[in-house]
Every structure is written in C-alpha cells, then in structure tokens.
Design a protein around this motif. Structure first.
Motif, PDB file in Angstrom:
ATOM      1  N   ALA A  98     -14.129   8.823  37.443  1.00 12.61           N
ATOM      2  CA  ALA A  98     -14.270  10.281  37.391  1.00 12.61           C
ATOM      3  C   ALA A  98     -14.159  10.766  35.946  1.00 12.61           C
ATOM      4  N   ARG A  99     -14.826  11.855  35.645  1.00 15.56           N
ATOM      5  CA  ARG A  99     -14.827  12.388  34.288  1.00 15.56           C
ATOM      6  C   ARG A  99     -13.428  12.835  33.851  1.00 15.56           C
ATOM      7  N   ASP A 100     -12.588  13.249  34.785  1.00 19.65           N
ATOM      8  CA  ASP A 100     -11.258  13.725  34.410  1.00 19.65           C
ATOM      9  C   ASP A 100     -10.237  12.600  34.267  1.00 19.65           C
ATOM     10  N   HIS A 101     -10.678  11.353  34.383  1.00 27.41           N
ATOM     11  CA  HIS A 101      -9.802  10.200  34.196  1.00 27.41           C
ATOM     12  C   HIS A 101     -10.045   9.606  32.812  1.00 27.41           C
ATOM     13  N   GLY A 102      -8.980   9.245  32.136  1.00 26.98           N
ATOM     14  CA  GLY A 102      -9.120   8.561  30.853  1.00 26.98           C
ATOM     15  C   GLY A 102      -9.300   9.510  29.676  1.00 26.98           C
ATOM     16  N   TYR A 103      -9.557   8.894  28.533  1.00 27.92           N
ATOM     17  CA  TYR A 103      -9.536   9.621  27.261  1.00 27.92           C
ATOM     18  C   TYR A 103     -10.895   9.703  26.582  1.00 27.92           C
ATOM     19  N   CYS A 104     -11.881   8.979  27.097  1.00 37.34           N
ATOM     20  CA  CYS A 104     -13.216   9.008  26.484  1.00 37.34           C
ATOM     21  C   CYS A 104     -13.843  10.401  26.476  1.00 37.34           C
ATOM     22  N   PRO A 105     -13.651  11.240  27.515  1.00 35.70           N
ATOM     23  CA  PRO A 105     -14.209  12.589  27.430  1.00 35.70           C
ATOM     24  C   PRO A 105     -13.679  13.384  26.234  1.00 35.70           C
ATOM     25  N   HIS A 106     -12.462  13.101  25.817  1.00 35.70           N
ATOM     26  CA  HIS A 106     -11.906  13.757  24.626  1.00 35.70           C
ATOM     27  C   HIS A 106     -12.620  13.272  23.370  1.00 35.70           C
ATOM     28  N   VAL A 107     -12.893  11.969  23.315  1.00 34.24           N
ATOM     29  CA  VAL A 107     -13.582  11.387  22.157  1.00 34.24           C
ATOM     30  C   VAL A 107     -14.985  11.978  22.039  1.00 34.24           C
ATOM     31  N   ILE A 108     -15.674  12.123  23.156  1.00 40.58           N
ATOM     32  CA  ILE A 108     -17.034  12.680  23.159  1.00 40.58           C
ATOM     33  C   ILE A 108     -17.034  14.106  22.626  1.00 40.58           C
ATOM     34  N   VAL A 109     -16.139  14.942  23.124  1.00 38.43           N
ATOM     35  CA  VAL A 109     -16.110  16.350  22.715  1.00 38.43           C
ATOM     36  C   VAL A 109     -15.645  16.479  21.263  1.00 38.43           C
ATOM     37  N   ALA A 151     -23.832  12.426  20.926  1.00 38.84           N
ATOM     38  CA  ALA A 151     -22.727  11.529  21.277  1.00 38.84           C
ATOM     39  C   ALA A 151     -23.016  10.995  22.681  1.00 38.84           C
ATOM     40  N   LEU A 152     -23.470   9.747  22.756  1.00 43.97           N
ATOM     41  CA  LEU A 152     -23.903   9.143  24.021  1.00 43.97           C
ATOM     42  C   LEU A 152     -22.743   8.697  24.896  1.00 43.97           C
ATOM     43  N   GLY A 153     -21.710   8.217  24.268  1.00 46.06           N
ATOM     44  CA  GLY A 153     -20.590   7.644  24.991  1.00 46.06           C
ATOM     45  C   GLY A 153     -19.562   7.136  24.003  1.00 46.06           C
ATOM     46  N   THR A 154     -18.832   6.120  24.427  1.00 49.03           N
ATOM     47  CA  THR A 154     -17.767   5.575  23.587  1.00 49.03           C
ATOM     48  C   THR A 154     -17.712   4.055  23.719  1.00 49.03           C
ATOM     49  N   VAL A 155     -17.033   3.452  22.761  1.00 51.90           N
ATOM     50  CA  VAL A 155     -16.505   2.108  22.925  1.00 51.90           C
ATOM     51  C   VAL A 155     -14.998   2.301  22.903  1.00 51.90           C
ATOM     52  N   CYS A 156     -14.304   1.584  23.765  1.00 45.99           N
ATOM     53  CA  CYS A 156     -12.856   1.766  23.795  1.00 45.99           C
ATOM     54  C   CYS A 156     -12.164   0.514  24.300  1.00 45.99           C
ATOM     55  N   VAL A 157     -10.891   0.448  23.988  1.00 46.08           N
ATOM     56  CA  VAL A 157     -10.011  -0.583  24.519  1.00 46.08           C
ATOM     57  C   VAL A 157      -8.751   0.109  25.028  1.00 46.08           C
ATOM     58  N   VAL A 158      -8.162  -0.471  26.067  1.00 48.81           N
ATOM     59  CA  VAL A 158      -6.920   0.068  26.613  1.00 48.81           C
ATOM     60  C   VAL A 158      -5.977  -1.084  26.927  1.00 48.81           C
ATOM     61  N   ASP A 159      -4.701  -0.731  27.021  1.00 48.45           N
ATOM     62  CA  ASP A 159      -3.684  -1.712  27.378  1.00 48.45           C
ATOM     63  C   ASP A 159      -2.674  -1.044  28.293  1.00 48.45           C
ATOM     64  N   GLN A 160      -1.982  -1.852  29.075  1.00 50.20           N
ATOM     65  CA  GLN A 160      -0.941  -1.334  29.957  1.00 50.20           C
ATOM     66  C   GLN A 160       0.421  -1.363  29.279  1.00 50.20           C
ATOM     67  N   GLU A 161       0.418  -1.669  28.002  1.00 48.89           N
ATOM     68  CA  GLU A 161       1.619  -1.634  27.163  1.00 48.89           C
ATOM     69  C   GLU A 161       1.313  -0.784  25.938  1.00 48.89           C
ATOM     70  N   PRO A 162       2.321  -0.128  25.365  1.00 47.57           N
ATOM     71  CA  PRO A 162       2.087   0.565  24.091  1.00 47.57           C
ATOM     72  C   PRO A 162       1.614  -0.441  23.042  1.00 47.57           C
ATOM     73  N   ARG A 163       0.699  -0.014  22.174  1.00 49.27           N
ATOM     74  CA  ARG A 163       0.129  -0.899  21.154  1.00 49.27           C
ATOM     75  C   ARG A 163       0.129  -0.212  19.803  1.00 49.27           C
ATOM     76  N   PRO A 164       0.593  -0.879  18.764  1.00 52.10           N
ATOM     77  CA  PRO A 164       0.522  -0.308  17.412  1.00 52.10           C
ATOM     78  C   PRO A 164      -0.863  -0.555  16.810  1.00 52.10           C
ATOM     79  N   TRP A 165      -1.865   0.216  17.232  1.00 45.53           N
ATOM     80  CA  TRP A 165      -3.240   0.009  16.752  1.00 45.53           C
ATOM     81  C   TRP A 165      -3.328   0.181  15.245  1.00 45.53           C
ATOM     82  N   GLY A 166      -2.652   1.191  14.720  1.00 47.43           N
ATOM     83  CA  GLY A 166      -2.618   1.417  13.275  1.00 47.43           C
ATOM     84  C   GLY A 166      -3.974   1.725  12.660  1.00 47.43           C
TER      85      GLY A 166
END
Length: 192
Positions: A98-109, A151-166
């Motif tokens: 669903a569009r209201d799930h996740g963070y990619c819609p924020h990246v697009i806007v 803006a067509l979409g996104t590339v993304c990665v997610v984890d079930q643990e906090p990650r220091p992406w930096g």
C-alpha cells in the motif's frame, strides 16, 4: 524503546501528498515498468543488499495507490522472492505494498535521499505500519529521477534492526540510484 503502535486513523497525515503520481504512472507505462518483476532489477536489488549489508533491498515504483517492487531481494534467498499477495498479510515481503506503508513515498515527494538509522527516533516515521507489521527499524532510500525529470520510484534497503548507515550509506544509495537510472535509460533506448 518499543516502537510506537500504528494508528490507522493517522496514516493519511503521515503519507505525503503526491501530485506527480498520475504523470508518473503514464511515464512508467511508457517505460514498461511497474506492473511486473524485472529480472535485471532483482539482480540489482541483490547487488544493493550485498553492497550495503542490508537483508532487504528493493527497486520500487510508486503509483497513486500502491507501490510495486519490480526488483526485490530478501534474506535467505540468493535470488529475489516472489510471494503471493496473501502472504504479505502475514508480515512477509511481497511485490505490492500500500502507498501509505513504508518510507519510499516520502523519498518520491522530497525528491532526495532519506536516511533513517532508527525509525523509532522520528515520531513522523515511527508510526508507519511497516514498523509493527513487518518489524522495520531502519531505512535507506534514494529517488530514481529519469532524464525527463520525473521521479519514477526509489531504490532502498531496510533492516529489522537499527543501522548506522552514516554518510557512506547515503553516498552509496545515491550512487546506486544513479546507476539504475542509467540502466533504465538504456532499456528505454533499446526498446525505441
């Protein structure tokens, strides 16, 4: 710290309005994207997962009411997974969300990369349904902006643990997004 429970009455406030969505759908159809898995994008997602060390990686195209993972990589698979939509209800990763799930819609806007090392540190993002339903705790994503400026979409990665992406994670995801945009342009050129 326990994740903030998802309040379904507040989801509309959390998901940004996307005035470009109708035009994006037209552009995605012109490119033949957003309706079916793309094996090269599954390969790209697998590579993205390896480069970032993340268990989940996606190439995500966002439409008016849903997101479609044309490229998908999940843990325990040396290739992308294809789950039927009913499996998604059990907290598994499938191709449609669903569009209201996740963070990619924020990246697009926003039209720029987003780094969330621990989504629970951000009240606006901690209440997202993916926190409770899938257990997502960290996110790193960048927009796919094509030669037309769309803006067509996104590339993304997610984890079930906090990650220091930096900073390195931010630069990596932006670079990988640019690489995929070039791949999309080559696909477009070959099909024309």
């Amino acid at each position: 710290m326990a994740p903030t429970p998802y309040d379904p009455t507040s989801h509309l406030l959390l998901t940004p309005e996307d005035a470009e969505a109708p035009n994006r759908v037209v552009r995605l159809r012109e490119l033949g994207l957003g309706e079916a898995p793309v094996p090269e994008f599954d390969d790209f997602a697998r590579h993205l997962a390896r480069v970032t060390g993340a268990p989940y990686a996606m190439v995500n195209f966002i439409e008016e009411d849903h997101q479609y993972f044309a490229g998908l990589y999940a843990p325990g698979a040396d290739q992308a997974v294809e789950l039927d939509p009913s499996a998604s209800a059990g907290g598994s990763v499938g191709r449609v969300m669903a569009r209201d799930h996740g963070y990619c819609p924020h990246v697009i806007v926003r039209r720029k990369a987003l780094v969330l090392e621990d989504v629970c540190d951000y009240p606006r993002f901690a209440g997202n349904p993916v926190v409770d339903e899938i257990g997502i705790r960290s996110y790193l994503g960048a927009p796919l902006i094509d030669r037309t400026g769309m803006a067509l979409g996104t590339v993304c990665v997610v984890d079930q643990e906090p990650r220091p992406w930096g900073r390195q994670g931010l630069e990596t995801i932006k670079s990988m997004a640019a690489d995929l945009v070039e791949q999309i342009h080559r696909r477009e050129h070959r099909s024309s």
